[in-house]
Scaffold this active site. Structure first.
Site, PDB file in Angstrom:
ATOM      1  N   ARG A 224      24.440  69.478  31.014  1.00 53.76           N
ATOM      2  CA  ARG A 224      25.291  68.459  30.218  1.00 53.76           C
ATOM      3  C   ARG A 224      24.625  68.014  28.995  1.00 53.76           C
ATOM      4  NH1 ARG A 224      29.208  70.587  31.770  1.00 53.76           N
ATOM      5  NH2 ARG A 224      30.854  69.737  33.253  1.00 53.76           N
ATOM      6  N   HIS A 272      29.466  75.488  24.245  1.00 52.97           N
ATOM      7  CA  HIS A 272      29.878  75.324  25.696  1.00 52.97           C
ATOM      8  C   HIS A 272      30.569  76.579  26.292  1.00 52.97           C
ATOM      9  CE1 HIS A 272      30.499  71.908  28.696  1.00 52.97           C
ATOM     10  NE2 HIS A 272      30.910  73.239  29.448  1.00 52.97           N
TER      11      HIS A 272
HETATM   12  P1  NDP Z   1      25.342  71.732  42.376  1.00 58.00           P
HETATM   13  O1  NDP Z   1      26.212  70.341  42.750  1.00 58.00           O
HETATM   14  O2  NDP Z   1      25.942  72.785  43.404  1.00 58.00           O
HETATM   15  O3  NDP Z   1      24.050  71.761  42.062  1.00 58.00           O
HETATM   16  C1  NDP Z   1      23.259  70.673  41.699  1.00 58.00           C
HETATM   17  C2  NDP Z   1      21.868  70.596  41.831  1.00 58.00           C
HETATM   18  O4  NDP Z   1      21.171  69.735  40.963  1.00 58.00           O
HETATM   19  C3  NDP Z   1      21.296  70.483  43.128  1.00 58.00           C
HETATM   20  O5  NDP Z   1      20.294  71.367  43.497  1.00 58.00           O
HETATM   21  C4  NDP Z   1      21.038  68.909  43.375  1.00 58.00           C
HETATM   22  O6  NDP Z   1      19.986  68.672  44.241  1.00 58.00           O
HETATM   23  C5  NDP Z   1      20.318  68.940  41.887  1.00 58.00           C
HETATM   24  N1  NDP Z   1      20.100  67.444  41.401  1.00 58.00           N
HETATM   25  C6  NDP Z   1      21.140  66.605  41.350  1.00 58.00           C
HETATM   26  N2  NDP Z   1      20.820  65.453  40.977  1.00 58.00           N
HETATM   27  C7  NDP Z   1      19.375  65.583  41.255  1.00 58.00           C
HETATM   28  C8  NDP Z   1      18.360  64.760  40.856  1.00 58.00           C
HETATM   29  N3  NDP Z   1      18.148  63.282  40.337  1.00 58.00           N
HETATM   30  N4  NDP Z   1      17.096  65.030  40.772  1.00 58.00           N
HETATM   31  C9  NDP Z   1      16.679  66.246  41.059  1.00 58.00           C
HETATM   32  N5  NDP Z   1      17.870  67.267  41.413  1.00 58.00           N
HETATM   33  C10 NDP Z   1      19.046  66.775  41.144  1.00 58.00           C
HETATM   34  O7  NDP Z   1      26.036  71.944  41.066  1.00 58.00           O
HETATM   35  P2  NDP Z   1      26.175  73.379  40.085  1.00 58.00           P
HETATM   36  O8  NDP Z   1      24.950  74.145  40.415  1.00 58.00           O
HETATM   37  O9  NDP Z   1      27.665  74.001  40.616  1.00 58.00           O
HETATM   38  O10 NDP Z   1      26.488  72.863  38.632  1.00 58.00           O
HETATM   39  C11 NDP Z   1      25.466  72.353  38.036  1.00 58.00           C
HETATM   40  C12 NDP Z   1      26.032  71.752  36.793  1.00 58.00           C
HETATM   41  O11 NDP Z   1      25.988  72.792  35.622  1.00 58.00           O
HETATM   42  C13 NDP Z   1      27.302  71.188  36.693  1.00 58.00           C
HETATM   43  O12 NDP Z   1      27.276  69.836  37.070  1.00 58.00           O
HETATM   44  C14 NDP Z   1      27.293  71.113  35.175  1.00 58.00           C
HETATM   45  O13 NDP Z   1      27.186  69.985  34.556  1.00 58.00           O
HETATM   46  C15 NDP Z   1      26.892  72.353  34.611  1.00 58.00           C
HETATM   47  N6  NDP Z   1      27.704  73.341  34.265  1.00 58.00           N
HETATM   48  C16 NDP Z   1      27.835  73.756  32.785  1.00 58.00           C
HETATM   49  C17 NDP Z   1      28.561  74.824  32.589  1.00 58.00           C
HETATM   50  C18 NDP Z   1      28.351  75.446  31.117  1.00 58.00           C
HETATM   51  O14 NDP Z   1      29.286  76.398  30.873  1.00 58.00           O
HETATM   52  N7  NDP Z   1      27.481  74.849  30.427  1.00 58.00           N
HETATM   53  C19 NDP Z   1      29.202  75.541  33.420  1.00 58.00           C
HETATM   54  C20 NDP Z   1      29.279  75.173  34.726  1.00 58.00           C
HETATM   55  C21 NDP Z   1      28.443  74.068  34.891  1.00 58.00           C
HETATM   56  P3  NDP Z   1      20.390  68.902  45.821  1.00 58.00           P
HETATM   57  O15 NDP Z   1      20.606  70.126  46.185  1.00 58.00           O
HETATM   58  O16 NDP Z   1      19.306  68.266  46.433  1.00 58.00           O
HETATM   59  O17 NDP Z   1      21.910  68.042  46.102  1.00 58.00           O
HETATM   60  C1  OXD Z   2      31.838  73.293  34.310  1.00 54.27           C
HETATM   61  C2  OXD Z   2      31.675  73.803  32.806  1.00 54.27           C
HETATM   62  O1  OXD Z   2      31.323  72.160  34.595  1.00 54.27           O
HETATM   63  O2  OXD Z   2      32.482  74.704  32.363  1.00 54.27           O
HETATM   64  O3  OXD Z   2      32.395  74.114  34.893  1.00 54.27           O
HETATM   65  O4  OXD Z   2      30.734  72.716  31.988  1.00 54.27           O
END
Ligand code: NDP
Ligand code: OXD
Length: 309
Positions: A224, A272
């Site tokens: 993000r 994005h």
């Molecule tokens: P998940 O919730 O499955 O995974 C998030 C990961 O981040 C987990 O491994 C979590 O750790 C880790 N995490 C969260 N907070 C911390 C922290 N403070 N320190 C270390 N690790 C942390 O999310 P997704 O994989 O589904 O998606 C991730 C992000 O990708 C979304 O939130 C979104 O912002 C972004 N995204 C962007 C898109 C784009 O088109 N650019 C499309 C889709 C998503 P733990 O496993 O220990 O909980």
């Molecule tokens: C999502 C994105 O969070 O598209 O799915 O950014």
């Protein structure tokens, strides 16, 4: 029973068709045509206008059309007692992994340098080392980070990942928590950010972090916008700490035309667009949650609001 669909980024007719194939009697309303707000039970949304969900008096569940729900959690009027489910969709995962692989290979094969050479009509042979000599680090080992890590490892890269809680993933060196961040960063020649935006991750991509990477590292930022201190990225690129960056998400979207990223030779921008849902796949995921909702069973992928993701 009515479902309100809100998204400027998805094709509402395609989604309505997909949902109606699964639930012929479902009353699917497309924002801004709400009809009587009192009989809307479920909202399926991407970036709904702040306050909209709070204005639906009988809303019972919120299903996100995105994996990240930070914008919704940022709305102080978001009803506190309703389940909020994020999207965990194989087509979203596949397209994100494609993006990460594409740009990792771009850097590994030095396509960024060839592009700069071309601008100066410079013929310079550059041959990459085998992928195992390139360590790619993924910040965030969730649904998306794990899939990307596996694909990179299968391609032969040396892969490490960092998450909040400890993990074990075959072929991936796993690090967890702030105490292991330095050790994680120290070898990452390519750093991928796939973290959710939370209080802890806001501004995490800053100059201090870039200095802890090997010199001339590359950044692929797909989490993000607010995780990246944009001015620090420019300083790190111009100061030689980073050799290039691919950025898909920004503090202000659309990125303003006068933003320095547009014209920086070491920055590649996408709007994005890193990953996207195929409605025929995404609708099946949404349908599973709707079935659970109708049958009063627990919903899948409910966001932990205290954790922020
Ligand atoms: P998940 O919730 O499955 O995974 C998030 C990961 O981040 C987990 O491994 C979590 O750790 C880790 N995490 C969260 N907070 C911390 C922290 N403070 N320190 C270390 N690790 C942390 O999310 P997704 O994989 O589904 O998606 C991730 C992000 O990708 C979304 O939130 C979104 O912002 C972004 N995204 C962007 C898109 C784009 O088109 N650019 C499309 C889709 C998503 P733990 O496993 O220990 O909980
Ligand atoms: C999502 C994105 O969070 O598209 O799915 O950014």
């Amino acid at each position: 029973m009515a479902l309100l669909f809100v998204s400027a980024a998805d094709d509402p007719d395609q989604w309505r068709t997909e949902l109606r194939q699964r639930f012929p009697d479902l009353d699917v309303r497309i924002h801004p045509e709400l009809g009587d707000p009192a009989n809307i039970d479920v909202a399926l949304v991407w970036l709904p206008p702040p306050g909209l969900l709070a204005s639906l008096p009988n809303l019972k569940a919120i299903l996100s059309l995105g994996a990240g729900v930070d914008a919704m959690l940022d709305d102080p009027t978001l009803p506190a007692d309703l389940p909020l489910c994020r999207l965990v969709d194989p087509s979203l995962t596949r397209t994100m992994t494609e993006y990460v692989l594409l740009h990792t290979l771009k850097y590994h094969r030095m396509q960024d340098l060839f592009a700069r050479d071309q601008r100066h009509a410079r013929w310079q042979l550059r041959l990459p080392a085998p992928p195992r000599q390139t360590t790619v680090g993924i910040l965030g080992l969730g649904v998306l980070g794990t899939d990307a890590a596996r694909a990179l490892a299968a391609h032969g890269f040396t892969v490490r990942g960092w998450s909040r809680s400890p993990k074990e993933l075959e072929g991936v060196a796993c690090f967890a928590g702030p105490d292991q961040l330095d050790a994680f960063l120290s070898a990452c020649r390519i750093l991928v950010c796939l973290l959710p935006l939370t209080r802890e991750t806001e501004g995490i991509l800053n100059r201090n972090l870039f200095r802890r990477l090997p010199p001339d590292a590359r950044l692929i930022h797909v989490g993000r916008g607010a995780q990246l201190v944009e001015g620090d990225l420019l300083l790190a690129l111009d100061g030689g700490e980073l050799g290039g960056a691919t950025v898909d998400v920004f503090t202000q979207e659309p990125l303003p035309a006068d933003h320095p990223f547009w014209r920086h030779p070491a920055v590649d921008i996408t709007p994005h667009a890193a990953s996207y849902s195929d409605p025929s796949v995404g609708a099946e995921v949404v349908a599973e949650n709707l079935r659970r909702f109708f049958e009063r069973r627990p919903l899948l992928h409910v966001v932990d609001r205290a954790r922020g993701y």
